[in-house]
Write an enzyme that holds these catalytic residues in place. Structure first.
Site, short mmCIF file in Angstrom:
data_model
loop_
_atom_site.label_atom_id
_atom_site.label_comp_id
_atom_site.label_asym_id
_atom_site.label_seq_id
_atom_site.Cartn_x
_atom_site.Cartn_y
_atom_site.Cartn_z
N SER A 98 9.25 5.37 16.05
CA SER A 98 7.95 4.94 16.58
C SER A 98 8.13 4.58 18.04
O SER A 98 8.62 3.51 18.36
CB SER A 98 7.44 3.74 15.79
N LEU A 99 7.74 5.48 18.89
CA LEU A 99 8.00 5.33 20.32
C LEU A 99 6.82 4.62 21.02
O LEU A 99 6.98 3.54 21.56
CB LEU A 99 8.21 6.73 20.90
N HIS A 100 5.69 5.28 21.02
CA HIS A 100 4.42 4.70 21.47
C HIS A 100 4.34 4.30 22.93
O HIS A 100 3.32 3.72 23.35
CB HIS A 100 4.01 3.51 20.59
N GLY A 104 5.98 -2.34 6.40
CA GLY A 104 7.35 -2.82 6.56
C GLY A 104 8.21 -1.97 7.46
O GLY A 104 7.88 -0.83 7.76
N GLU A 105 9.33 -2.55 7.88
CA GLU A 105 10.30 -1.85 8.71
C GLU A 105 11.52 -1.53 7.82
O GLU A 105 12.30 -2.42 7.47
CB GLU A 105 10.69 -2.76 9.90
N ASN A 120 -5.20 4.02 15.30
CA ASN A 120 -6.19 3.57 14.34
C ASN A 120 -6.68 2.20 14.79
O ASN A 120 -5.87 1.28 14.85
CB ASN A 120 -5.51 3.42 12.97
N SER A 135 10.78 6.14 8.91
CA SER A 135 10.20 5.80 10.21
C SER A 135 10.64 4.40 10.62
O SER A 135 10.57 3.46 9.83
CB SER A 135 8.67 5.86 10.11
N CYS A 167 -1.90 1.72 7.39
CA CYS A 167 -1.36 0.88 6.33
C CYS A 167 -1.40 -0.58 6.75
O CYS A 167 -1.15 -0.92 7.88
CB CYS A 167 0.08 1.28 6.00
N GLU A 187 0.82 -1.20 0.00
CA GLU A 187 0.00 0.00 0.00
C GLU A 187 0.86 1.25 0.00
O GLU A 187 2.00 1.24 0.46
CB GLU A 187 -0.85 0.03 1.27
N CYS A 198 3.52 8.41 1.08
CA CYS A 198 3.96 7.42 2.06
C CYS A 198 4.09 6.08 1.32
O CYS A 198 3.10 5.60 0.76
CB CYS A 198 2.91 7.34 3.17
N1 SAH Z 1 7.94 0.00 10.56
C1 SAH Z 1 8.09 1.40 10.65
C2 SAH Z 1 7.39 2.17 9.57
C3 SAH Z 1 6.05 1.68 9.15
S1 SAH Z 1 4.75 1.83 10.33
C4 SAH Z 1 7.70 1.89 12.01
O1 SAH Z 1 7.14 1.13 12.78
O2 SAH Z 1 8.01 3.03 12.32
C5 SAH Z 1 4.37 3.56 10.17
C6 SAH Z 1 3.85 4.21 11.41
O3 SAH Z 1 2.50 3.80 11.68
C7 SAH Z 1 4.65 3.87 12.66
O4 SAH Z 1 4.84 5.00 13.47
C8 SAH Z 1 3.73 2.89 13.34
O5 SAH Z 1 4.03 2.76 14.71
C9 SAH Z 1 2.38 3.49 13.04
N2 SAH Z 1 1.24 2.60 13.23
C10 SAH Z 1 1.13 1.29 12.98
N3 SAH Z 1 -0.10 0.84 13.29
C11 SAH Z 1 -0.80 1.91 13.74
C12 SAH Z 1 -2.13 2.10 14.21
N4 SAH Z 1 -2.99 1.09 14.30
N5 SAH Z 1 -2.49 3.35 14.57
C13 SAH Z 1 -1.64 4.39 14.49
N6 SAH Z 1 -0.37 4.27 14.07
C14 SAH Z 1 0.05 3.04 13.69
FE1 SF4 Z 2 6.28 -3.36 11.50
FE2 SF4 Z 2 5.70 -2.44 13.92
FE3 SF4 Z 2 6.15 -0.72 11.89
FE4 SF4 Z 2 3.94 -2.26 11.96
S1 SF4 Z 2 4.49 -0.63 13.39
S2 SF4 Z 2 5.23 -1.89 10.20
S3 SF4 Z 2 4.74 -4.18 12.89
S4 SF4 Z 2 7.61 -2.17 12.83
#
Ligand code: SAH
Ligand code: SF4
Length: 348
Positions: free
Chosen positions: A215-217, A160-161, A291, A192, A334, A93, A106
């Site tokens: 991606s901290l979260h 993907g990562e 999301n 990212s 995505c 995507e 993106c």
């Molecule tokens: N793998 C990389 C890049 C792809 S994910 C990463 O994890 O950074 C892109 C972004 O979407 C990341 O910040 C990820 O944490 C976030 N993401 C994934 N699922 C999500 C969701 N359900 N709601 C909000 N952000 C989400």
């Molecule tokens: Fe992969 Fe995690 Fe990024 Fe999703 S949020 S694409 S599982 S690294």
């Protein structure tokens, strides 16, 4: 013999290939320009090449193309989401956003992902394969062709990562920023990552000044390890150290992505802990309501909770914004569109 992925080659590699086929060096410039500046999708379109050369190229190379399988246009804000397929039938995507200062896209870097973050649709589907550099370029080219626009900003934030596909991503970065190619400024590219620490150092040392988004979260190892398994391997102290190194080496501010999940990581306490960890560093925090992905049981934080969280951060002078969710009617995060396509076909 497998065919060579010609659009993933650097110009000097292309020259080498052509010379090995008994061709003159200047052909390399012509072909590179057809591929990367004019974004042609077949050798026949390279109209200044002799027929024999085209025939030879076809026998040893292929040009990767991203085919548009589905296209969804948001009725709110013109955000466009694509589902692309590649020659082996795999899907990824990508999303095009229309900002005031130009078009931003993106793109995906892998089919699936190995990292298994519990809130992520892509992570839930597992990993299939890496994308090649040309497949990353092809996503941009397909959108540019389809919409008759120029993409000026790119974020590697799709499926993907990216740092788990490091070599192909670096190749993509070098090709996409080439002034003889798509010519996208490195400062207009954001990568990212979930925090693959050794690769953050490697990326910093490459000298390509792209923006790093982490991606901290979660503000603590305890919470983060529950939602992001990668944290067990690379805990927060190491991730922050690597991010500081990235900011110091490149002079670029690091962005922290923080998906707000109701009752999981969104308390004021979490905000205080986060602020203590990052105050005084060159950074910015993006808060995004998570999301909701089917099967995860997670819900987005309420607006009031998000406001309170941001107020705590501001007391520490930590820069933070709530990211507007673009195209919320067409996407969810995505990975969801691909999941749906697989279901339509009787897959997972
Ligand atoms: N793998 C990389 C890049 C792809 S994910 C990463 O994890 O950074 C892109 C972004 O979407 C990341 O910040 C990820 O944490 C976030 N993401 C994934 N699922 C999500 C969701 N359900 N709601 C909000 N952000 C989400
Ligand atoms: Fe992969 Fe995690 Fe990024 Fe999703 S949020 S694409 S599982 S690294």
């Amino acid at each position: 013999m497998s065919l060579t992925d010609i659009k993933s080659l650097y110009k000097d590699e292309l020259t080498e290939l052509l010379v090995s086929r008994g061709q003159q060096k200047f052909r390399s410039q012509q072909i590179y320009s057809w591929l990367h500046s004019k974004s042609v999708t077949s050798f026949e379109d390279m109209t200044n090449l002799p027929g024999k050369l085209i025939e030879d190229l076809r026998s040893i190379c292929y040009i990767s193309v991203a085919n548009i399988e589905k296209k969804l246009v948001s009725s709110y804000d013109n955000t466009i989401k694509y589902l692309f397929s590649f020659s082996d039938g795999e899907y990824v995507e990508a999303v095009v956003m229309d900002y005031r200062h130009g078009y931003s896209m993106c793109i995906s870097t892998q089919v699936g992902c190995k990292m298994g973050c519990t809130f992520c649709a892509t992570g839930q589907g597992g990993f299939t394969r890496n994308l090649t550099a040309s497949e990353m370029l092809s996503q941009i080219e397909a959108a540019q062709r389809d919409l008759n626009i120029r993409i000026s900003n790119v974020v590697l934030m799709g499926m993907g990562e990216p740092l788990d596909n490091f070599d192909n991503v670096v190749r993509f970065l070098r090709l996409a920023t080439d002034s003889e190619g798509l010519s996208i400024g490195a400062r207009h590219i954001t990568l990212s990552t979930c925090g693959l620490v050794p690769k953050i150092y490697e990326l910093a040392d490459l000298g390509i000044p792209i923006t790093l988004s982490l991606s901290l979260h979660a503000p603590t190892d305890e919470i983060r390890s529950r939602t992001m398994p990668v944290n067990k391997k690379y805990p927060l102290s190491e991730v922050f150290k690597a991010c500081r190194y990235y900011a110091d080496t490149t002079g670029r501010r690091v962005t922290y992505e923080y998906a707000m999940i109701n009752g999981v990581n969104d308390s004021d306490d979490c905000a205080h802990q986060l602020a203590h960890r990052i105050k005084g560093t060159l950074c910015h925090v993006n808060l995004i309501p998570v999301n909701p992905v089917q099967g995860t049981g997670y819900n987005p934080s309420k607006d009031k909770r998000m406001t309170s969280f941001i107020n705590v951060l501001s007391k520490y002078n930590v820069n933070a914004t709530v990211r507007r969710t673009l195209g919320s009617d067409i996407n969810a995060s995505c990975g969801q569109l691909r999941g749906k396509k697989l279901k339509d076909k009787g897959g997972v």
